[in-house]
Every structure is written in structure tokens, then in C-alpha cells.
Write an enzyme that holds these catalytic residues in place. Sequence first.
Site, PDB file in Angstrom:
ATOM      1  N   ASP A 397       0.847  -1.198   0.000  1.00 11.62           N
ATOM      2  CA  ASP A 397       0.000   0.000   0.000  1.00 11.62           C
ATOM      3  C   ASP A 397       0.884   1.252   0.000  1.00 11.62           C
ATOM      4  O   ASP A 397       2.094   1.167   0.210  1.00 11.62           O
ATOM      5  CB  ASP A 397      -0.887  -0.049   1.257  1.00 11.62           C
ATOM      6  CG  ASP A 397      -1.994   0.999   1.260  1.00 11.62           C
ATOM      7  OD1 ASP A 397      -2.336   1.525   0.175  1.00 11.62           O
ATOM      8  OD2 ASP A 397      -2.532   1.272   2.356  1.00 11.62           O
ATOM      9  N   GLU A 400       2.767   5.116  -3.903  1.00 13.21           N
ATOM     10  CA  GLU A 400       2.778   6.073  -5.041  1.00 13.21           C
ATOM     11  C   GLU A 400       4.105   6.832  -5.135  1.00 13.21           C
ATOM     12  O   GLU A 400       4.477   7.159  -6.258  1.00 13.21           O
ATOM     13  CB  GLU A 400       1.600   7.044  -4.890  1.00 13.21           C
ATOM     14  CG  GLU A 400       0.244   6.379  -5.086  1.00 13.21           C
ATOM     15  CD  GLU A 400      -0.162   5.433  -3.941  1.00 13.21           C
ATOM     16  OE1 GLU A 400       0.263   5.706  -2.797  1.00 13.21           O
ATOM     17  OE2 GLU A 400      -0.853   4.443  -4.196  1.00 13.21           O
ATOM     18  N   ASP A 468      -9.048   3.465  -2.924  1.00  8.57           N
ATOM     19  CA  ASP A 468     -10.124   3.839  -2.005  1.00  8.57           C
ATOM     20  C   ASP A 468     -11.365   4.334  -2.733  1.00  8.57           C
ATOM     21  O   ASP A 468     -11.642   5.532  -2.793  1.00  8.57           O
ATOM     22  CB  ASP A 468      -9.617   4.901  -1.034  1.00  8.57           C
ATOM     23  CG  ASP A 468      -8.467   4.371  -0.193  1.00  8.57           C
ATOM     24  OD1 ASP A 468      -8.235   3.140  -0.204  1.00  8.57           O
ATOM     25  OD2 ASP A 468      -7.795   5.191   0.464  1.00  8.57           O
TER      26      ASP A 468
HETATM   27  O1  MIG Z   1      -4.002   5.907   4.777  1.00  9.86           O
HETATM   28  O2  MIG Z   1      -3.954   0.692   5.548  1.00  9.86           O
HETATM   29  O3  MIG Z   1      -6.011   2.104   0.124  1.00  9.86           O
HETATM   30  O4  MIG Z   1      -7.038  -0.141   1.423  1.00  9.86           O
HETATM   31  O5  MIG Z   1      -7.168  -0.047   4.223  1.00  9.86           O
HETATM   32  C1  MIG Z   1      -4.793   4.828   4.399  1.00  9.86           C
HETATM   33  C2  MIG Z   1      -5.113   1.446   5.662  1.00  9.86           C
HETATM   34  C3  MIG Z   1      -3.938   3.627   4.174  1.00  9.86           C
HETATM   35  C4  MIG Z   1      -5.110   2.921   2.180  1.00  9.86           C
HETATM   36  C5  MIG Z   1      -5.552   1.719   1.390  1.00  9.86           C
HETATM   37  C6  MIG Z   1      -6.632   0.990   2.151  1.00  9.86           C
HETATM   38  C7  MIG Z   1      -6.120   0.593   3.510  1.00  9.86           C
HETATM   39  C8  MIG Z   1      -5.651   1.827   4.275  1.00  9.86           C
HETATM   40  N1  MIG Z   1      -4.625   2.535   3.497  1.00  9.86           N
END
Ligand code: MIG
Length: 761
Positions: A397, A400, A468
Amino acid sequence: MALAGVVCTMMDTTVPGNVHKISQQHNALTITTQHAEARVWIYSPTIIRVNVSRHFDAQDHSFAVIQPPQGNIRYDDSPDELSIHTGELELRISKSPLRFNFYNADGILLSGDDERFGTMWQGEKFTNYRKLFKDERFIGLGEKTGNLDRRGSNYVNWNTDAVDYTPKSDPLYKTFPFYIGLHSGLTYGLFLDNTHRSFFDFGASTDHSMHWLGADGGDLNYYFFGAQGVANIIQDQTWLTGRMEMPPLWSLGYQQCRWSYMSAKEVLEVARNFRKLKIPADAMYCDIDYMDGFKIFTWNNETFPEPKAMIDELTAMGFKLVTIVDPGIKIEDGYKQYDEGVKKGYFATYPDGELYIGEVWPGRCHFPDFYKAEVRDWWGKSFDALTEPGVAGFWNDMNEPAAWGQNIPGIMRFGDKYMPEVRNAYGNEMSRGTYEGTKALLKGKRPFVLTRAAYTGIQRYSAVWTGDNTATDAHLLLGCRLVNSLGIVGVSYVGVDIGGFSGNPTPELMVRWNSLGVYTPMFRNHAMAATVMREPWAWGKQNEKIIKKDIEQRYKLLPYIYSSFYRSHQTGLPVARTLAIDLPFDELVYDEAYQNQFFFGDNILVAPADSHQREIDVYLPAGDWYRFGTDEKITGGDVISADAPLTDLPVFIRAGAIIPMQSIVQSTAEQGDGILQIHVWNGEGSTDFVYYEDDGDTYAYEQGAYYKRTISFNAETGNITFSAVEGTFTSRFDRIMIVSHGFGKTEDWICYNEPTEFTVR
Ligand code: MIG
């Protein structure tokens, strides 16, 4: 008349100018002009690469391309023009000024530079202005909002943590600078291999004679695809940039996620409830709260005191565990990854060498320089903290990369590159480290890797999900377009958060979205922190029944789905495919009313209805179809009205289809009843299906340990034939049952031995 006294403050604009010199070296033709150099390489008879540069980098690195160019280029040189023939494609390069035009073997123009402007620089930013045909449509760019047909839209690629994105937001998380142009009954593709911020305009300006593409820096470096047919272009593009491995079978089952299940106790409770209620499922997830203070590669020893014991218990119930990792490494003395990373110089820096600091979940963090092989190697090895107790899937996650406030300074540096030059590939390089490291740690088992940020080529390392999204009907429909568009750019293993990440779905939306999940390559229910619980039993008994039935349908279809993934592994063609792949010049395919429809594998057509619709218009392409839920036969070639009750998403089977299915199992770890069901729907002519199976778990298939046979159906004779088995794997099914649809007969046939032929008439 000269305007004396006027100071020109215009930004410096450069054009390549006229051709001076032509030379050939290292498989490339080099064309020197007044202000630039252009290079041309041939990759295959249908793929030509062009690079127009003012300072060509001899390293010529690509994050995406894995094939080398071919040898000697033959060309014809005349005073005005150079021409390169591959047999299938012709590139004519005019010399004054420099322009590139691509023709098919019949000499018809597929695509080319705008005659007036061609390529121009404004500062470091370049733009390639290209002809726009009157009837031209565009598809592609992967994870982009808007319509299937991108004509009239413009887009930017700059991988972004697109919190609360809408059906109009741009950019989102991923960059796939590849599109397919369709005009005059012809197809072509163009991939701009450049990881700077890039931009595309598909006739969104008022100048209806051109479209354009470009980037803030780097070269105009593109691959032109001249194959005819969208499917052929996708095959060529995935030949060039790679195809997915076979995924672990368990990951194609139902996945249950949430931000977060807060303790081992809660994870186990949820898992037990699936088994208690007999709702099939294969994967449980741990989002960020399993860690100790959000430190990657750690466990919280109060809430997850014995990860191995928890995972053993999950395994005993037939579940696999997936855990999240973020790139940010917390600045904290004594934290292994922090100490090692600082000592070895593995983190991104400022220009003066000071370590870059960005704030994310753990607080102040450093960011690994995944562009370096040794950093990926170190990152990959760190996963032993997760693989040792038995984690099987690795969720990447925030890559980017994201930091609070989003605005990472442009002077963040990875080795000799600044962030803006390579940002769009950060997700790929992190996923690559994760994939290579976990593959080594799992000793022959297939890792499941999932990532949010990506660039072209990601399919070699990871599945992706669309970040999201929100619990609305518009997002449910947008999700279909995002998945289908990712399929066009070579990414087959795709999911959306079923139910919508932000907000709370109504029960109707949850039920509908879950039905669509059955026909989404990755089927994962996920929700944001502080939203209502999303598990199948959270919606009342009536809805639970529908959700359960749909998840069971997913499990019944797994033999078909796995075979469809095999096809993707072999050809690069997606599992969820927009109708534009097979019917690129059919106007109805692009109609906003039908653009969300897609094929799931070759034989299933899905018409997404939203949570309010109980009847929808569906475009059924020519041929006969059967409603999956009822076996009602319907003639296609037209728009039909279809019932869309919440219990039966409008899904249609192509007449003549062969669909392998199985009986319900509670997870892919379950043995099942040993019966492979071959469903056949009556049709015309002859059809076939390549059935594929392997152990679903290891790489033995690469050594021939698979079970593959072509099943054919001849509608004239009613014969169903099975080709000899290819491969050394013994099927997990010991019986084959033929289930006929639309033949007027009701009984089914079971054969205990290896069948070769049946008659259904
Ligand atoms: O700042 O890990 O897109 O799927 O549940 C949010 C927490 C960070 C973004 C991801 C989402 C995940 C969430 N993350």
C-alpha cells in the site's frame, strides 16, 4: 514589420528541425536533426520503437519492457523521406521537418504526427502532436475514470494517493501510458515508455485535427503497435512488457479484508464464522493494525501475541493470511529495518545526501530506494518476519509513494534520479522487491502480491486493486470500467473493494456489489476504518443468503476462472474484458448505457445493474445467449430488457459455450467431491475450451506438471470430445460430469474414467 522594443518573454520552444545525418548502430537507426536525435528500433514485424531526444541516455533503461530489439534495420532512403518496412508495418519518416507516419502493409495510414507541429519541447517538457481521425476512438490508459471511449477526455499520469476519488478524478494511483486508437476499421497501439509526469489529450481541445501526448521530462520514447485487432495488440503489448504467472489458486477464492481486524482473536472469530455459516472463503487480511506502532515487518505483541498460532489455526480452517506493508520505515533506533537501512544507505535522500523524511502512519519515516537491486533484495528478505509464521499474501500500500500532505518535494532523490523522473515506477519497484523476496522465502510456493501503485509491466509481479473507492452506485459501475480498462493494458489480476471502501453501502448495494465480485478477477470485500462491519452476515438473514449463494457461485466457477487465468498467463488477454476487445467497431459497445458490460472469460457476459435497478437494458452482441440464472434462451444482435432482481445479476452465456465447474467447496483447500462438471449450452457450429489445471500452489507447472485438454462441442452431431491430456499433473477430479443446457434433455452424464467422447443429442 519588426516590433522594436518588445521583449520576448515566451518560454523557449524547440523543434527537432530537419534531418542532417542517418547512421545505424546497435540495432538502432539514428537520425540526427538540427536540435535532436531520433532513434528507431524494430521489436517485431508489428512493433516499432521511436525515441526522439535532445540528450539520449546511453543506459536506455526501461521499467516496463523485457524484450530486446531485433537486428539490422533495412530502410529506403530518398531525398525527402526514409522508409522502414517490416512486412506488416511501414514507418515513413519525412526529413524536413522530421515527422513519423505509420502505415499498414496496404499503405493505409494508421497513425502519425500532426503535420504542423510534430514534436515540440517547451523547456524540458515535450509534446507529440498527432493526427486525429474524424471517426477515431481511443481505449486504454488503465486505471482512469471517464468513459470506455476516451475521445474528448484528457489525462495526467502522476501516481497519487487518491483519497476519496470520484468518478471524475484524475490522476489515480497507477500509470499505464498505453492506448489503442481505432479508426477507419483499423487498429493501432502506442505505449509512451516514460516515468515522468505524463499527459494525454484525446481530442479534448477545440482543435479537432489533433490529439497529443507528452511528459514533463525525458524522451518521447514510444512503441508503436501495428497489429490489426485489439486482442492482437494486447498480445503484442504483453509480449513486450510481460505476462502474469499463474496466481495461487487460493487467491482466486473469496477474500475478506477490513481496516482493520484489530486482534488475532477478531481475525479468528471472523474466519470461524465463515465456516460456521458455511460461506466459502479463502483469505483473511491484516491491515496496518497488526504491526507494532505501524513498523513494517513487526507484530503487535499484545493484540497479535502469537502470529504463528493464529496462522496455524487459520490454516486448519482452510484460510490463508495476507498482511499489509507500506514503504515508510519508521525513524526509531533499535528498529531493525531502520538501523540496517541507515547503515547501508538504502533510503531516499535530499540532494545534499541528507535522508529524506516524510510522515506517514508510523510517524516520521525514511523511504527505501527500491530502484536499487540491493535495496529490493534487503526489502525482500525482511519478509521473513511474515513468512516464518506463515503469511502467504503480501499487500503493498501507499507506494505512489504517499506521505501526509501528499506533496513530496521534487528534490527527493533515489541514487542519481530525482523523484519526478521515476515516481510513477516506485510501486513497480517495491512490488518487484516484495515479489522476488517472498518467492524466495516461500521456497517454491507462489506468493500472492497485491499493490495499489503501478506502472506498465506490474503484471509480472503483482495483482492490483483500484484503491479507495466509495460505497455508491456510481463507483460500482466505475469499478467495472476501471477493471476492464486495466485489462486492456495487460493487467488481468485486478480487484476493487467490494462494497466500496469509504462510506457505508446500503444492504442492496452490498448485495449487488458482491454479485459483481463473483465476476471480478480478484474478489475482495474491504472497508475503511470506522465504517460498519461488512462481512456477509452483517446484512440480515435474507441478504446473507443471497451473498452466500453468490460466493458459492464463485467457487463453482473456479475451474473456469483458473483456466481463464491460464489463458491470460499464456496470451496476456485479460480475464475481465471490455466488449471493445472483440467488437472494436461496434458503436453500441461505447454507448454510455452499455459501456460497463464485459466478458468474464470467453463465454460469460456480465451486465452490471446498480443497486436500484430491477430491470436493465443490455446489449447482447449477435448470436444466441442464455441467461445464466434461468437458462432462458435469448437472441442477440440487439438491446434487450433484462430482469435484474437482487438475487440474479444479469449474466449471459454464449450459445455453444463450454464452462467447466465444480461442486461447492468451503475453500480451495478442500478436496471436494472429485467431480468436474462440464456445462455445455446448445449452439451452432463448433466451439472449444482449453481446460487447465495444476497444483494451484507451486511452480511445478513450469516443468510440465499441469493437466490440460481441449474440450470441443460439435452442435451438428451433438458430440463433446476431450483431447488427450497434456502435461504430467493428475487432475484433482476423478470423474467428469456433462451438464447440458438448452438441449431439451435433463439428465446429466457421469463418467468414471478419462472420457474422450459424449453425445448430448
Ligand atoms: O491511509 O492501511 O487504500 O485499502 O485499508 C490509508 C489502511 C492507508 C489505504 C488503502 C486501504 C487501507 C488503508 N490505506
